[in-house]
Structures are given as structure tokens and as C-alpha cells.
Design an enzyme around this catalytic site. Structure first.
Site, PDB file in Angstrom:
ATOM      1  N   GLY A  40      38.500  41.055  28.599  1.00  0.00           N
ATOM      2  CA  GLY A  40      39.847  40.706  29.033  1.00  0.00           C
ATOM      3  C   GLY A  40      40.004  39.220  29.320  1.00  0.00           C
ATOM      4  N   ASP A  67      33.446  52.842  29.569  1.00  0.00           N
ATOM      5  CA  ASP A  67      34.745  53.139  30.166  1.00  0.00           C
ATOM      6  C   ASP A  67      34.544  53.330  31.665  1.00  0.00           C
ATOM      7  OD1 ASP A  67      37.183  54.054  30.979  1.00  0.00           O
ATOM      8  OD2 ASP A  67      37.333  55.670  29.493  1.00  0.00           O
ATOM      9  N   TYR A  86      51.922  48.083  39.942  1.00  0.00           N
ATOM     10  CA  TYR A  86      50.751  47.199  39.951  1.00  0.00           C
ATOM     11  C   TYR A  86      50.534  46.629  41.358  1.00  0.00           C
ATOM     12  CZ  TYR A  86      48.025  43.013  38.651  1.00  0.00           C
ATOM     13  OH  TYR A  86      47.083  42.029  38.550  1.00  0.00           O
TER      14      TYR A  86
HETATM   15  N1  SER Z   1      49.390  37.904  36.178  1.00  0.00           N
HETATM   16  C1  SER Z   1      49.572  39.226  36.679  1.00  0.00           C
HETATM   17  C2  SER Z   1      50.727  39.891  36.087  1.00  0.00           C
HETATM   18  O1  SER Z   1      51.648  39.201  35.722  1.00  0.00           O
HETATM   19  C3  SER Z   1      49.752  39.169  38.154  1.00  0.00           C
HETATM   20  O2  SER Z   1      48.548  39.384  38.772  1.00  0.00           O
HETATM   21  O3  SER Z   1      50.765  41.080  36.011  1.00  0.00           O
END
Ligand code: SER
Length: 318
Positions: A11, A52, A142
Site C-alpha cells: 500500500g 490476508d 473510516y
Molecule cells: N488520507 C486518508 C483518507 O483520505 C485519511 O486518513 O481517507
């Protein structure tokens, strides 16, 4: 010698952090894992395995077999993508963290790093120089998962003495791997479009200021926090960490200094609301005091390096 496991090595953060950690700890001691293939340098410079994080047994076996002493758990569903799949994002972001914290407790992993985010803040948070300790009422899936994660990290530290360390990253800007599904990602996409087409349609409004950071600063800060003396750390939830703040209009102006005919247009989507609920700048004085954090890169420095590196990568002059 420490044996380090990186989860999410393919990532945006992992692909840079793996290389930096291999330089410090030795290539063979940094085990990169992900569910997708990593960039070539990660693949070639040391061990990589498809793993995973949601497969708890495979994760346990890997940690025991390789005598892992530190885990960097970087895998997560970011803000934009999480809004499309709320339950799935919650499950991935939370279950993976809890299984790593439990694993640390059971097999005695020494240190864990887990990234939090400016997404833990919400509409009731003061937007300018947001303090370390303040209202945290996130209204994204999130953000809710990051806030809950912070509480779990502190809980495991207090209750089981697990040495978990964490940073609330601002938007991260890098050239190696593209970010995926975040709200701050426009500040990465803009460089690819500027080099390829000399224009960019931004999904945020022109004056939306957000806290941001160039990846080399983020990597240096992360390693510094992980190397800091445990007794000096006063925050076991997650540290505020800041560098620069800018709006789409401001980064576009900076790009125009290099690409004179670059144009930007604005077509805000659902991510505008997310961005408006986040701070514009962050007070990171606690990190600066506890573990000497300081950033190096300004907006002009970063723009110059991003343009050079991405044009090399695309094989296209700008
Ligand atoms: N950069 C991330 C996002 O935009 C924030 O932690 O989801």
C-alpha cells in the site's frame, strides 16, 4: 535482532516504509505481506508473502514461525471507499486490529504500530490547530473505526502492557504507490493528471484546506516514534502529527509554476462533506515534545519532487 512484520506492504505507506525499515534492520529481518503484489523494489529487496490479515490462523502461524517481534499493521479501507461498504470496512478495520492486539498479548510481540488519522475528528472539533485532546465525533465509517481503534490501542497498553504506538496521519502524498479510496487522494492524483494531460478535475472545492504531509516526513516520523524511549511517550491512543496545510487551489498554483498551462476545474462529490468535517490544521506539539517530531518538506519542495519522480515513472516530461 528485531524481526518485523509489515501488513499492507504493497500500500501507500507500506511500500515506502518497508524499504526504509529494511535499510535499518536488514533486508532479511523485514517481512513484507499484503493481499496484493508489492512494487518491484519491495519484492526484490527482501521477503514478501501474500497474507490476508483477516485470516487469523495464517497470521498467527506466520508470526510464530518467523519469530516476529514488531508488527506494523497498515492495512485498512480508507475514508471514501469505506462509505461505499460500511459494514465490510468496519469489519476489516476493526477485526484485523483486534486480532493483532490479541496476538501480541498471546505470543509476546514487543511493539506494534497502527496508523490512525485526522478522520477521528468531526464537525464539532475545532478546525484550526486542532489540539491533541479535543472533541472527536467522527461521522464517517473510516473515522469511527479509527477512533475505536485508538481506544483499543490505549486499552491494550493499560490493561496488558502491549507497547502499541500510533500516529494520526494527515493526508499523505507520495509517488511510489497510488493511494486508494481516500479523501485526501486528490493531492496525489493531481500530479499524474498534470503530467499526462496538463489538467485535472478535482473532487473537492477549491478552498478546501486539509492537513497534509509528504511521505518521506511520514516515514521518518513513524520510525522516530517507534524508536523512541517508551517512558517518554505520554499518548497511547494516537499522536497528532502535522506538516503542511493547503487547498486544491493552492497546490494547483504551485504546479502551475512548473507547468504553465496547467488548469484545474472543480466538481465536488460526496468526499466534500468528509473533507469539511476534518480539521484544516493540526497542533502536534505533544509529538514534537515527546519524541522530537519535526517535518522537513514544504509545499514547494514536495511539488517539485512529486513532478520529477512521477514524470520519471510515466516516462513523460512535463
Ligand atoms: N488520507 C486518508 C483518507 O483520505 C485519511 O486518513 O481517507
Amino acid at each position: 535482532m528485531d524481526k518485523i512484520l509489515i501488513i499492507g506492504a504493497s500500500g501507500q505507506i507500506g511500500s515506502d516504509l518497508t524499504i526504509a525499515l529494511r535499510e535499518i534492520f536488514g533486508n532479511e529481518n523485514v517481512f513484507a505481506t499484503d493481499i496484493k503484489q508489492p512494487p518491484q523494489d519491495v519484492l526484490e529487496s527482501g521477503p514478501f508473502q501474500i497474507l490476508d490479515v483477516m485470516n487469523e490462523n495464517a497470521l498467527n502461524d506466520f508470526v510464530v514461525k518467523n519469530k516476529i517481534t514488531q508488527i506494523y499493521h497498515l492495512a485498512a479501507v480508507l475514508s471514501g471507499n469505506a462509505e461505499k461498504l460500511p459494514s465490510k470496512a468496519w469489519e476489516i478495520n476493526m477485526k484485523s486490529l483486534l486480532s493483532i492486539l490479541n496476538l501480541a498479548k498471546e505470543v509476546g510481540v514487543k511493539k506494534i504500530f497502527w496508523p490512525s488519522s485526522i478522520a477521528v475528528f468531526g464537525n464539532t472539533t475545532p478546525k484550526i490547530r486542532t489540539p491533541q485532546l479535543t472533541y472527536t465525533e467522527p461521522n464517517t465509517v473510516y473515522g469511527i473505526s479509527k477512533l475505536a481503534g485508538e481506544r483499543w490501542c490505549e486499552y491494550y497498553y493499560n490493561k496488558y502492557n502491549i507497547d502499541v504506538r500510533s500516529i494520526r496521519y494527515p493526508g499523505l502524498i507520495s509517488y511510489k504507490t497510488e493511494a486508494g479510496g481516500g479523501t485526501t487522494d486528490y493531492a496525489v492524483e493531481i500530479f499524474y493528471e498534470a503530467i499526462k494531460f496538463h489538467k485535472y478535475e478535482c473532487f473537492l472545492k477549491e478552498d478546501t484546506v486539509l492537513p497534509m504531509m509528504f511521505m518521506p516526513d511520514a516515514i521518518e516520523g513513524t520510525i522516530k516514534l517507534m524508536e523512541a524511549d517508551s517512558n517518554k511517550l505520554t499518548i497511547r491512543s494516537s499522536y497528532n502529527m502535522a506538516a503542511i496545510s493547503f487547498s486544491p487551489k493552492e497546490i494547483a498554483e504551485e504546479i502551475k509554476k512548473h507547468i504553465n498551462d496547467f488548469t484545474i476545474t472543480y466538481n465536488p462529490d460526496f468526499r466534500q462533506n468528509i473533507a469539511e468535517s476534518w480539521p484544516q490544521s493540526i497542533d502536534d506539539s505533544v509529538a514534537r515534545k515527546d519524541w522530537d517530531w519535526q517535518h522537513k518538506y514544504s509545499l514547494p519542495d514536495m511539488v517539485q519532487i512529486m513532478l520529477n519522480e512521477i514524470s520519471k515513472k510515466l516516462g513523460k516530461n512535463y
